[in-house]
Design an enzyme around this catalytic site. Structure first.
Site, PDB file in Angstrom:
ATOM      1  N   ASN A   1       0.827  -1.197   0.000  1.00  0.00           N
ATOM      2  CA  ASN A   1       0.000   0.000   0.000  1.00  0.00           C
ATOM      3  C   ASN A   1       0.860   1.244   0.000  1.00  0.00           C
ATOM      4  OD1 ASN A   1      -1.576   2.250   0.644  1.00  0.00           O
ATOM      5  ND2 ASN A   1      -2.986   1.087   1.867  1.00  0.00           N
ATOM      6  N   ASP A   2       1.492   1.537   1.112  1.00  0.00           N
ATOM      7  CA  ASP A   2       2.226   2.790   1.245  1.00  0.00           C
ATOM      8  C   ASP A   2       3.289   2.963   0.165  1.00  0.00           C
ATOM      9  OD1 ASP A   2       0.738   3.505   3.492  1.00  0.00           O
ATOM     10  OD2 ASP A   2       2.184   2.628   4.882  1.00  0.00           O
ATOM     11  N   VAL A   3       3.964   1.892  -0.221  1.00  0.00           N
ATOM     12  CA  VAL A   3       5.069   2.005  -1.186  1.00  0.00           C
ATOM     13  C   VAL A   3       4.580   2.217  -2.619  1.00  0.00           C
ATOM     14  CG1 VAL A   3       6.654   0.692   0.275  1.00  0.00           C
ATOM     15  CG2 VAL A   3       5.330  -0.497  -1.496  1.00  0.00           C
ATOM     16  N   THR A   4       3.253   2.147  -2.826  1.00  0.00           N
ATOM     17  CA  THR A   4       2.664   2.405  -4.146  1.00  0.00           C
ATOM     18  C   THR A   4       1.745   3.618  -4.127  1.00  0.00           C
ATOM     19  OG1 THR A   4       0.725   1.007  -3.743  1.00  0.00           O
ATOM     20  CG2 THR A   4       2.676  -0.068  -4.697  1.00  0.00           C
TER      21      THR A   4
ATOM     22  N   ALA B   1       1.027   3.695   7.280  1.00  0.00           N
ATOM     23  CA  ALA B   1       1.116   5.149   7.477  1.00  0.00           C
ATOM     24  C   ALA B   1      -0.247   5.794   7.697  1.00  0.00           C
ATOM     25  CB  ALA B   1       1.807   5.799   6.281  1.00  0.00           C
TER      26      ALA B   1
END
Length: 188
Positions: free
Chosen positions: A116-119, A157
């Site tokens: 999620n956060d890394v995309t 996050a």
């Protein structure tokens, strides 16, 4: 006098149409370039074996398969690389973010496995959030993407990912291992 010309009815604006599982199946069967993004959800569901099988099936159909590795995906640096190598993915297929980010725009489809956060492209715009300014994988530039996520809740996050609502994204919710097995059935 000539009759007055009838006015053409105003066309309604085209409605956005979300992609379907049938669209994804057709794209996977015809794909020439696929980028797979592993994330913590892949580790949780222990889906790396299924991901390897999916990559192999795509390659047997003639697709080039690359893995986009974000340096902080998972719970420790290198977590995704270790899991994929354990599943016999050739290290030459693993590309760090800075080496693959430009390729998302030219792939046929991106498959995100529990990331999620890394995309999340909100990292570029959501000032004041924990991910603001964090480099992310450019999944938003892919013409079509599939997210195999447990749910649509924000990641660690706490920042909602706008890609989850995008018309060119299919959300496959539930255990990532089950979702990857479904994708594998589309390819075979």
């Amino acid at each position: 006098a000539a009759p007055a010309a009838e006015e053409a009815p105003e066309e309604a604006p085209a409605e956005d149409v979300k992609i379907t599982e049938a669209d994804v199946a057709a794209k996977l069967q015809a794909a020439k370039k696929v980028i797979i993004v592993p994330g913590y959800g892949m580790a949780l569901s222990q889906a790396q074996g299924e991901v390897a099988a999916l990559a192999s099936a795509l390659e047997s159909r003639g697709a080039e398969v690359k893995f986009a590795i974000h340096p902080v995906a998972g719970r420790m640096p290198g977590h995704m690389s270790v899991l994929l190598c354990e599943a016999d993915i050739d290290y030459d297929q693993l590309f760090m973010m800075e080496d693959i980010n430009e390729e998302f725009a030219s792939c046929d489809i991106a498959i995100v496995i529990g990331a999620n956060d890394v995309t999340n492209p909100a990292a570029n715009t959501a000032e004041g959030t924990p991910i603001y300014g964090m480099p992310v994988l450019n999944v938003e530039n892919a013409p079509m993407a599939v997210f195999c996520n447990f749910d649509t809740k924000p990641g660690y996050a706490g920042v909602p990912n706008p890609l989850y609502e995008a018309d060119n994204v299919l959300m496959m919710l539930g255990d990532a291992k089950d979702s990857v097995q479904q994708l594998l059935r589309y390819v075979r």
